[in-house]
Scaffold this motif. Structure first.
Motif, PDB file in Angstrom:
ATOM      1  N   UNK A 108       7.227  35.331  15.929  1.00 27.22           N
ATOM      2  CA  UNK A 108       6.702  36.158  17.019  1.00 27.22           C
ATOM      3  C   UNK A 108       5.237  36.529  16.785  1.00 27.22           C
ATOM      4  N   UNK A 109       4.516  35.694  16.014  1.00 19.67           N
ATOM      5  CA  UNK A 109       3.126  36.013  15.674  1.00 19.67           C
ATOM      6  C   UNK A 109       2.129  35.443  16.673  1.00 19.67           C
ATOM      7  N   UNK A 110       2.593  34.568  17.582  1.00 19.17           N
ATOM      8  CA  UNK A 110       1.665  33.905  18.508  1.00 19.17           C
ATOM      9  C   UNK A 110       1.007  32.707  17.844  1.00 19.17           C
ATOM     10  N   UNK A 111       0.402  31.868  18.663  1.00 22.88           N
ATOM     11  CA  UNK A 111      -0.245  30.652  18.163  1.00 22.88           C
ATOM     12  C   UNK A 111      -1.759  30.770  18.294  1.00 22.88           C
ATOM     13  N   UNK A 112      -2.482  30.187  17.372  1.00 14.94           N
ATOM     14  CA  UNK A 112      -3.933  30.040  17.553  1.00 14.94           C
ATOM     15  C   UNK A 112      -4.404  28.796  16.804  1.00 14.94           C
ATOM     16  N   UNK A 113      -5.546  28.269  17.213  1.00 12.25           N
ATOM     17  CA  UNK A 113      -6.114  27.108  16.525  1.00 12.25           C
ATOM     18  C   UNK A 113      -6.373  27.480  15.061  1.00 12.25           C
TER      19      UNK A 113
END
Lengths: 350, 350
Positions: A108-113
């Protein structure tokens, strides 16, 4: 609202002139809470952000989850990490989740490049986009997932359902993580400003003095419950054995711990935060730059602290200068300036 | 060495608490040099970096090079730009060079990956690497090359050979650029600290008060030689007509000038620098953040200045709040905090 004027700790030089500078505060304490060095306001509660990931990982070991799922040193280091999203980081997070019978969908941390630019370009070159595994916090979250899985098993419920919402302050996983943080720092989290971190878990404002105390406890085990003291030893050893996994290629935490091993456990946090445990000295320390600058604020201060307080040989001393007094070059590789610790910081550490 | 304690101008909020903050200084003056607003130390010479690119572009127009080579508004805007290396930026720099009969090989700014992340990923996805055309300063340098070409023609020498080393302080091109900067600011560049900029040309330390004066002159033409006054008008008009080319997609300078047109000419510089001309008010201004922070330091201050000093309708006022009080979200899109101008800054501008 006005602020204590914290001292200038780092100067940014260009052409011999001071172009910019960074103010901040620093606390160094021993496990009894005795202050060994203080600069600036160390009593104002500040968000430690990712600098305290090792404290948030104590339940992963103390609960038995690390043993139950057979986590490796690499995986334990990743649980303490703000990693760069390099392929081995993402694979190791996936491995932790798989050992708990889950996958990236549980995060549940989210995605980022990826923070690592080469990793981002390689991903783009393959036509891919990042997943939650590339999030710099995916190891910490995979650790939370392991803790939650063990709790779900004990409660006899389905892990994926049990874990939903694990980032919320009221979830049993996050309550356990908050309890570890409160026990180590001795700071009442219920009575302090709280915010939401980049990866969606709560972050609590804690004075640098209390953060430094927690790291003196991580360094020595004194003042921690036996389970947490053992967990601290194991996490420190895991990071020293696999420092690539706590940060990534070419980064301060990775390079310094590759070189100095268990003599230093250091961990950066967002917004100019840095904490460290110095086991040989039995000290903990915490740094916060007013302006939130990490790369040329908190890192230079941390390097100056290590130079002043840690036993180093000549080669190690030369090695640390890359961090305490780095040269700045421009796009043509021409030397245009340098960073340096201020005289005030050097004097306070002497 | 100790510093004047500049006031806190911008606060970074998380969960309602102030997590970090940015100190700095601000000067607003009219073309007579009368100070309209001052906060912090505006007399200390500071490197303006790219904030003064419009001053460095005055010779491009005043020399006749812009007319000789038939430069468009887009190309003149690019000559004043710190662009993001998006495809249209790189193509426009190439076009400027081609008009002068040269190519990217003439540029001495060095290469770097585009500041625009999507542009970088697209380049990587095609298996390409960046050239000097992607350097954020490639437009400014292409302008220098045009000036140098005209000089070479006048001298009857081969342009490419004449241009070699044009970034050095002693080269005729750079002497012309320095003279324009000195004339506009009224500051003696021979007697002030000098450094090398990111793109390898010299940068000279100049007090904010003198930088602001130069921009009041850009705003009004008063105090400039006629050729430079006409050049300033043309460059301001070119940037207002093609604001994408002075920065890039989604960026402060581009978005604000797209919306406000010729009412504001603003230009960011590295290390927390920002300058602007407000033609309707006949004012110039210069901002320097102590810590070098642009995105959430200098930009928020600039937005607050525009809100306070520029005639705005209700829609424009709402638009500017995205810059003066932006909301901060995390990787999950959750609102975690905000930036805001300090009470002290708001009061000084009232």
């Amino acid at each position: 609202m006005s602020f204590t004027t914290n001292p200038d700790l780092v100067h940014v030089l260009r052409g011999g002139a001071i172009e910019s500078f960074h103010r901040g505060a620093l606390a160094v304490v021993d496990a009894d809470g005795t202050l060994r060095c203080a600069l600036g306001d160390i009593e104002r509660p500040v968000f430690p952000r990712s600098a305290v990931k090792v404290l948030q990982a104590l339940p992963l070991v103390a609960s038995g989850a690390a043993d139950t799922f057979g986590l490796s040193d690499e995986e334990l280091a990743l649980a303490c990490a703000s990693h760069r999203g390099e392929p081995r980081h993402a694979e190791t997070a996936r491995s932790m989740l798989n050992k708990a019978g889950l996958d990236a969908g549980a995060l549940e941390c989210g995605a980022h490049w990826p923070y690592d630019e080469a990793a981002t370009r390689a991903l783009a070159a393959r036509g891919e986009t990042p997943s939650a595994l590339h999030n710099n916090c995916s190891g910490k979250h995979s650790g939370f997932v392991c803790v939650g899985c063990l709790m779900a098993r004990a409660a006899g419920v389905e892990p994926a359902a049990y874990l939903r919402g694990y980032v919320k302050p009221g979830h049993p996983v996050m309550r356990e993580v908050g309890a570890a943080l409160q026990a180590a720092t001795g700071w009442d989290l219920a009575a302090t400003p709280a915010g939401t971190d980049g990866c969606s878990i709560p972050t609590y404002a804690i004075p640098l003095r209390a953060q430094a105390l927690a790291f003196a406890r991580i360094a020595t085990g004194h003042g921690l419950a036996p389970g947490h003291a053992a967990a601290a030893r194991r996490l420190r050893a895991a990071v020293a054995a696999a420092p690539f996994f706590v940060s990534g290629s070419g980064r301060f935490d990775t390079r310094v711990m590759e070189r100095l091993g268990e003599r230093v456990f250091c961990k950066v946090g967002a917004e100019g935060m840095y904490c460290a445990a110095l086991p040989e000295q039995g000290l903990g320390l915490a740094i916060k730059m007013d302006d939130g600058n990490n790369a040329r604020g908190a890192e230079v201060v941390m390097a100056a602290v290590i130079e002043a307080l840690v036993r180093l040989d000549e080669g190690e001393r030369a090695f640390m200068q890359d961090f305490s007094a780095p040269v700045l070059t421009n796009w043509n590789g021409i030397e245009v300036g340098a960073l340096r610790a201020s005289e005030g910081l050097r004097a306070a550490l002497a």
